[in-house]
Design an enzyme around this catalytic site. Structure first.
Site, PDB file in Angstrom:
ATOM      1  N   TYR A  49      30.197  16.364  39.721  1.00  0.00           N
ATOM      2  CA  TYR A  49      28.968  15.873  40.340  1.00  0.00           C
ATOM      3  C   TYR A  49      28.886  14.353  40.206  1.00  0.00           C
ATOM      4  O   TYR A  49      29.527  13.761  39.337  1.00  0.00           O
ATOM      5  CB  TYR A  49      27.731  16.503  39.671  1.00  0.00           C
ATOM      6  CG  TYR A  49      27.524  17.937  40.040  1.00  0.00           C
ATOM      7  CD1 TYR A  49      26.951  18.293  41.265  1.00  0.00           C
ATOM      8  CD2 TYR A  49      27.907  18.953  39.165  1.00  0.00           C
ATOM      9  CE1 TYR A  49      26.765  19.619  41.603  1.00  0.00           C
ATOM     10  CE2 TYR A  49      27.718  20.291  39.496  1.00  0.00           C
ATOM     11  CZ  TYR A  49      27.148  20.612  40.716  1.00  0.00           C
ATOM     12  OH  TYR A  49      26.958  21.913  41.053  1.00  0.00           O
ATOM     13  N   GLN A  68      35.361  29.501  41.986  1.00  0.00           N
ATOM     14  CA  GLN A  68      34.883  29.089  43.310  1.00  0.00           C
ATOM     15  C   GLN A  68      34.299  30.242  44.106  1.00  0.00           C
ATOM     16  O   GLN A  68      33.320  30.084  44.831  1.00  0.00           O
ATOM     17  CB  GLN A  68      36.026  28.466  44.107  1.00  0.00           C
ATOM     18  CG  GLN A  68      36.174  26.969  43.888  1.00  0.00           C
ATOM     19  CD  GLN A  68      37.274  26.377  44.747  1.00  0.00           C
ATOM     20  OE1 GLN A  68      37.789  27.027  45.651  1.00  0.00           O
ATOM     21  NE2 GLN A  68      37.639  25.149  44.443  1.00  0.00           N
ATOM     22  N   ASP A  98      30.660  30.782  43.274  1.00  0.00           N
ATOM     23  CA  ASP A  98      29.824  29.586  43.185  1.00  0.00           C
ATOM     24  C   ASP A  98      28.751  29.603  44.279  1.00  0.00           C
ATOM     25  O   ASP A  98      28.969  29.184  45.407  1.00  0.00           O
ATOM     26  CB  ASP A  98      30.728  28.356  43.315  1.00  0.00           C
ATOM     27  CG  ASP A  98      29.978  27.053  43.074  1.00  0.00           C
ATOM     28  OD1 ASP A  98      28.730  27.083  43.048  1.00  0.00           O
ATOM     29  OD2 ASP A  98      30.642  26.015  42.929  1.00  0.00           O
ATOM     30  N   SER A 127      27.825  26.229  45.946  1.00  0.00           N
ATOM     31  CA  SER A 127      28.730  25.846  47.024  1.00  0.00           C
ATOM     32  C   SER A 127      28.452  26.638  48.296  1.00  0.00           C
ATOM     33  O   SER A 127      28.378  26.073  49.382  1.00  0.00           O
ATOM     34  CB  SER A 127      30.187  26.081  46.628  1.00  0.00           C
ATOM     35  OG  SER A 127      30.666  25.010  45.876  1.00  0.00           O
ATOM     36  N   ARG A 135      32.374  24.768  37.591  1.00  0.00           N
ATOM     37  CA  ARG A 135      33.064  24.291  38.794  1.00  0.00           C
ATOM     38  C   ARG A 135      34.566  24.248  38.551  1.00  0.00           C
ATOM     39  O   ARG A 135      35.185  23.186  38.525  1.00  0.00           O
ATOM     40  CB  ARG A 135      32.547  22.914  39.177  1.00  0.00           C
ATOM     41  CG  ARG A 135      31.063  22.882  39.396  1.00  0.00           C
ATOM     42  CD  ARG A 135      30.700  21.856  40.418  1.00  0.00           C
ATOM     43  NE  ARG A 135      30.129  22.488  41.576  1.00  0.00           N
ATOM     44  CZ  ARG A 135      29.890  21.864  42.733  1.00  0.00           C
ATOM     45  NH1 ARG A 135      30.216  20.613  42.881  1.00  0.00           N
ATOM     46  NH2 ARG A 135      29.353  22.504  43.734  1.00  0.00           N
TER      47      ARG A 135
END
Lengths: 389, 389
Positions: free
Chosen positions: A240, A138, A141, A144, A133
């Protein structure tokens, strides 16, 4: 080199790992002398709205025979490989070749045993849930991107079941008050749920153990719910949520029940990777909700945030409709596949240099995501879980 | 006087004719010496989220025995009386009393024969579909209020089936383009569908044979589609659309197909009272739509605006999902019942003076809505349809 896209075999799975529009982005990783060829299994995109002809128009070869596709491919792209497809996924296991690169979701933290099985086949597995992360990653990901879809769809599911309309309407037949939506857990899915509920005209509030998300919640026009739990640091280094103590959890559930009782819709999204979902909405809390209220529990796959959730079922208990979808991204397969394909193509750009595979373990993204190679489970966290040194 | 609310018997119907919050508005039509008492059949509101206790809290008597309720009541409130409930509705027919006032939807223009049957029982029937479309009667217009619900729900149904998201999203995994929604028929349902699609972030356009609605469509942020049909006056004196000539219809369908082919969602709402729905989307047009597209046909009850619609079914043809819901208001029963109850309460205020029934035929609203009284079908339009003088 040959990159093959397999038809998904997980029951009900409608996504596909590569969509026609993203094909050129992968083809251009090749050179004149080292071209990157793409092969797709017949019908792989059909459930997502992509016909074989749409792939052909992009210069993709469409293959009928899965076995020979598995035989030919240097790289295999899947949405769900073994781990994320425990039963049907097993039938490919003996067809994988030594050093074949497998890219897909594999539920590594939930099904570490399957990673070991894949390692033993000597495949090189990139488990996409392990994408770090960090800002640079990104765009790869998949957790996500799929959470974006799930958060949106959760609200559509709720709107479908709610006996009310979401927006405030002032009509000749009186005023309809807006639906009250409570989102529990403000990660990517939760934030997208808030945004969608607000779009539809609902009044939204959201809770998260991490106070740092307050600003994000408020920027979407929702109220940030603060509970009195005496927590300290609530976010792990991966961003998280951390688990609470038992005493904190009891306090949390009591206060959440008070809020849920006033709401029409609860969307729960609280998950801790590789662990059972925390219980946030007890049966007691459900009983206090008004008849016709709706709970959409996005944590259903690992037990759910609501005590009465049944995975993949919609049940009515104490007059409340409780939905436990475990694969919402598959219900918006066209956009979900598009995003997934973009994620995968971006990762491939890291792995392929001048049309050749180049697995550079100095790259944090590659190192973290690599789950198996050369007969070994590679990722330290997985090795820990498997009791390896 | 006693006003009774019956439990609905139409299959799948979840609405109720009166909701607890509207009870006081009716009670106050009585006086100390002439009170208006309200009775509700056990469980009448349950499917809409209103428990018997919620009615009791408003001073309503809850009755278990439908027969004795029918016996006692001066006025009966229903969502669907015979006509709008052809089979199950028949079982009440012999229980109605002379001069009992019946208020409900009765599909008078579609099922004029049932109105005659009710007339023969000597009941006084107010068929709510006959409420005139005048400003003063807007607050009693159940067609409008239920169309509001249907228009909203049509978009939720479409969003549920569409393999894409509605809003444009710019994410780390690329940009999702907004869904393109085409609304055919911009009456109350169509306009609410446009508003809901826009809320969710779609790009919307709409077509209607009546050019006067252009401004309304544009005020919702949608594009008004103009076809070249050489039509003249397209709106009847009630504000409904008039039928086109056969030649105009062919032109219309060809041009609509061109637009539908570019859209993700078509919501069709074109209905002509008492007549089969006009065909707007042919099988050819469906074939030209992209795989995964969705049609929600709100005209399904009278044959549908799409050639492939099946009433009350969701079918996939040529890769396009076609939904033909015929009772969408019942899928948002709480708000639908609230609006319906408001409509009915407003009409009751015209019919009850000092706690006594006073049916004043000089009042246009009462005169137009009265479908049967004193053994006769009353409404001129209905008498015409039934070949009466």
């Amino acid at each position: 080199m040959k990159i093959a896209v397999l038809r998904e075999t997980f029951p009900g799975e409608r996504r596909v790992a590569l969509v026609p529009a993203v094909v050129p982005q992968i083809q251009k990783l090749g050179t004149d002398t080292q071209p990157v060829e793409i092969l797709v299994e017949t019908g792989a995109g059909e459930a997502a709205g992509f016909t074989d002809d749409m792939y052909r128009e992009r210069g993709v070869e469409v293959w009928d025979d899965r076995k020979s596709l598995l035989e030919k491919a240097d790289v295999l792209l899947q949405v769900r490989t073994l781990g994320a497809n425990q039963e049907a996924g097993r039938s490919d296991l003996d067809s994988f070749k030594r050093d074949q690169v497998l890219i897909g979701t594999a539920d590594p933290l939930g099904a570490a045993g399957s990673i070991k099985e894949l390692a033993e086949k000597n495949v090189t597995l990139f488990a996409l849930e392990l994408i770090p992360r960090i800002t640079r990653a990104q765009s790869m990901d998949v957790l996500s991107s799929m959470a974006t879809i799930a958060g949106y769809k959760a609200v559509i599911v709720a709107a479908n079941h709610l006996p009310k309309l979401f927006p405030m309407l002032m009509t000749a037949a009186g005023t309809l008050t807006p639906a009250k939506v409570f989102v529990l857990g403000a990660g990517v899915a939760g934030l997208q749920a808030i945004a969608t509920a607000k779009r539809l005209g609902a009044v939204a509030q959201a809770y998260d153990v991490r106070p740092v998300v307050k600003e994000q919640i408020e920027s979407l026009g929702a109220k940030f719910v603060e509970l009195n739990l005496d927590t300290g640091d609530t976010e792990d280094k991966g961003g998280y949520a951390k688990a609470l103590t038992e005493e904190q959890q009891v306090k949390q559930r009591e206060q959440l029940a008070d809020i849920a009782a006033e709401c029409d819709v609860c969307i729960t999204t609280a998950a801790i990777p590789g662990r059972p979902s925390p219980l946030l909405i007890t049966e007691d809390a459900v009983q206090r909700m008004a008849p016709g209220s709706v709970i959409v529990d996005l944590a259903a796959e690992r037990g759910g945030n609501c005590e009465l959730t049944e995975a993949d079922q919609t049940v009515v208990k104490h007059g409340v409709t409780i939905c436990g979808p475990t694969n919402l991204p598959s219900d918006a397969p066209q956009h979900a596949s598009q995003m997934y394909a973009k994620n995968v193509a971006t990762l491939l750009a890291l792995l392929i240099k001048e049309g050749q595979l180049d697995i550079d373990l100095k790259d944090e993204v590659i190192r973290d995501t690599l789950a198996a190679k050369d007969g070994q489970v590679q990722n330290d966290r997985l090795r820990d879980m498997l009791g390896m040194e």
